[in-house]
Design an enzyme around this catalytic site. Structure first.
Site, short mmCIF file in Angstrom:
data_model
loop_
_atom_site.label_atom_id
_atom_site.label_comp_id
_atom_site.label_asym_id
_atom_site.label_seq_id
_atom_site.Cartn_x
_atom_site.Cartn_y
_atom_site.Cartn_z
N GLU A 179 34.80 29.12 39.96
CA GLU A 179 34.49 30.09 38.90
C GLU A 179 33.78 29.41 37.73
O GLU A 179 34.30 29.35 36.61
CB GLU A 179 35.77 30.79 38.42
CG GLU A 179 36.42 31.61 39.52
CD GLU A 179 37.56 32.49 39.05
OE1 GLU A 179 38.21 32.15 38.06
OE2 GLU A 179 37.81 33.53 39.70
N GLU A 372 38.14 34.41 47.12
CA GLU A 372 39.38 34.86 46.47
C GLU A 372 39.37 36.37 46.37
O GLU A 372 38.37 36.95 45.97
CB GLU A 372 39.52 34.31 45.04
CG GLU A 372 39.82 32.86 44.94
CD GLU A 372 40.06 32.41 43.50
OE1 GLU A 372 40.57 33.21 42.69
OE2 GLU A 372 39.74 31.26 43.21
C1 BG6 Z 1 40.92 33.06 39.69
C2 BG6 Z 1 41.22 31.61 39.85
O1 BG6 Z 1 40.51 33.25 38.38
O2 BG6 Z 1 41.94 33.99 39.81
C3 BG6 Z 1 42.59 31.28 40.41
O3 BG6 Z 1 40.21 30.92 40.56
C4 BG6 Z 1 43.59 32.28 39.86
O4 BG6 Z 1 42.88 29.95 40.08
C5 BG6 Z 1 43.20 33.66 40.34
O5 BG6 Z 1 44.90 31.98 40.19
C6 BG6 Z 1 44.16 34.77 39.98
O6 BG6 Z 1 44.42 34.76 38.61
P1 BG6 Z 1 45.91 34.69 38.06
O7 BG6 Z 1 45.76 34.59 36.60
O8 BG6 Z 1 46.57 35.94 38.50
O9 BG6 Z 1 46.51 33.48 38.67
#
Ligand code: BG6
Length: 477
Positions: A179, A372
């Site tokens: 990201e 993701e």
């Molecule tokens: C993304 C990141 O922003 O979202 C992860 O690459 C992160 O590291 C994921 O865990 C989900 O966000 P959160 O804040 O729910 O963990």
């Protein structure tokens, strides 16, 4: 069949959110270790409040996380049982270079990842490795100001040289920066940036971004030289912006907000600073210091594929009153009246994934990889310790259906899909364990209590079936 035969199904994690073992076998301290659970976290990760050492009374979830450092064999065997074709994970820079500026790596750190990659290979799982997932050794933060310093490019280059040569034949797919646009929203977590009161924060962020973009191009170059089979991708926190209304000002604002993120990928994938960004930087009085050869490096070493995370679409408007009512955490957005939100205020929009896939593919025409996607939710194990997570299955099946439509109906070239936090891990935004994404439940609470025992949730068998049918059967039964 919508997806290619060699579609890379799997799951994703990041070192600091799952490994733990923060001080074992020579690992150095990293920025991500110092983000506490709770109210103080946001100030720290956004670089507004300085926390360069552990403070008594605070909980630091990354110290132990889910202790994958000692559980990786069990965890990878569970991923294999689900049929993973790929496992996205990251390397902790400070395990390999504890300070970051050494010339020789820490052998124990290198061995640890070698064991993980070999374990994956044992099951035919292809590792997909993020070189930096938000982490930067604290020594580099304190001595050089992290990515605000040009010297970081050389240290990162050193890291890449070491890992590409060492893991040649074991790792084919690499992502340079997780990201990369997070540098604008959470600059300490994203790039180790901390601000002094007199700093022009935008100037610091865009100069640091330039360093990361150059480092990313250098990494791509080295990877291709070390092994022409290696494929290098960029990684964007994606999610299309919708205009709140058809008012031309809202429409234009939504384009501007998208460009804020696409700027990074335009450089990494097209190889040039886009005209709109040069104009915007000029208007803001930001001057990026470049070295001779930078532009050439960027032009000649563009990425092989474009990867991104997708959790939600976003909404843009110029209406001040609406803007005051933004929701969500790091990526705050005006609420979309047509969408429901998760318990953490993240709006749920499967169609937005199809829109985002199309936008990105139209723009770059390179293979895409969703690295993701997932639902952060509170899970409650029943009396047998089993989590019936139908809400997660619903979320994922709808998103997979949307990505199927993008492939089958729109012709998007998609390489793979890795769900976020395939095993419960620490939340990056909040530091909570209770914001769970996994197919595998980990017995640990926000305060750090629990046995760390792993157990399969209902979604475990569901995802296994999805993979076995190459995404054809998404039903929940
Ligand atoms: C993304 C990141 O922003 O979202 C992860 O690459 C992160 O590291 C994921 O865990 C989900 O966000 P959160 O804040 O729910 O963990």
């Amino acid at each position: 069949m919508a997806f290619r035969k060699d579609f890379l199904w799997g799951g994703a994690t990041a070192a600091n959110q799952c490994e733990g073992g923060y001080n074992l076998d020579g690992r150095g301290l990293a920025n991500v270790d110092l983000a506490p659970l709770g109210e103080k976290r946001m100030g720290v990760i956004t670089g507004q409040d300085k926390m360069f050492e552990f403070v008594d009374g605070e909980i630091y979830p990354a110290k132990e996380a889910i202790d994958m450092y000692h559980h990786y064999e069990e965890d990878i065997s569970l991923f294999a049982e689900m049929g993973f074709k790929t496992y996205r994970m990251s390397i902790a820079w400070s395990r390999i270079f504890p300070r970051g500026d050494e010339s020789e790596p820490n052998e124990a750190g290198l061995e640890f990842y070698e064991k993980i990659f070999k374990e994956c290979k044992k099951y035919g799982i292809e590792p997909l490795v993020t070189i930096t997932h938000f982490d930067c050794p604290m020594y580099l933060v304190e001595k050089y100001g992290a990515w605000r310093s040009r010297e970081l490019v050389g240290f990162y280059e050193n890291l890449c040289n070491v890992i590409f040569n060492r893991y040649k034949g074991l790792v084919k797919y690499w992502l340079t920066f997780n990201e990369i646009n997070m540098i604008l929203h959470a600059p300490f977590m994203g790039a180790g940036l901390y601000f002094a009161p007199e700093d022009n924060q935008d100037q610091v962020k865009y100069q640091a971004a330039h360093h990361e973009l150059v480092a990313s191009a250098i990494a791509t170059k080295i990877a291709h030289e070390v092994d022409p089979e290696m494929k290098v991708g960029c990684m964007l926190a994606a999610g299309a912006y919708y205009p709140y209304s058809p008012k031309p000002e809202d429409v234009f604002e939504s384009r501007q907000k998208d460009r804020e993120s696409y700027f990074f990928i335009d450089v990494q994938s097209r190889g040039e600073y886009p005209a709109y960004a040069l104009k915007e930087l000029e208007r803001k009085g930001i001057e990026i210091k470049m070295e001779d050869g930078d532009l050439e490096l960027l032009r000649e070493n563009t990425v092989d594929f474009v990867s991104f995370s997708y959790y939600s679409s976003r909404v843009a408007t110029t209406d001040e009153e609406l803007l005051a009512k933004t929701e969500g955490n790091i990526f705050a957005s005006v609420a979309n009246p047509y969408l429901k939100a998760s318990e953490w205020g993240w709006q749920i929009d499967p169609m937005g994934l199809r829109i985002t896939l199309n936008d990105i593919y139209d723009r770059y025409q390179k293979p895409l990889f969703i690295v993701e996607n997932g639902l952060g939710a509170k899970d409650t194990p029943n009396e047998n310790g089993y989590v019936v997570d139908d809400y997660r299955i619903d979320y994922l099946s709808q998103h997979i259906q949307a990505m199927k439509d993008a492939v089958e109906l729109d012709g998007v070239d998609l390489m793979g899909y890795t769900t976020w936090g395939c095993i419960d891990l620490v939340s990056a935004g909040t530091g909570q364990m209770s914001k769970r994404y996994g197919f595998i439940y980990v017995d640990k609470d926000d305060e750090g209590n629990g046995t760390l025992k792993r157990s399969k949730k209902k979604s475990f068998d569901w995802y296994k079936k999805v993979i076995a049918t190459n995404g054809e059967d998404l039903t929940n039964n």
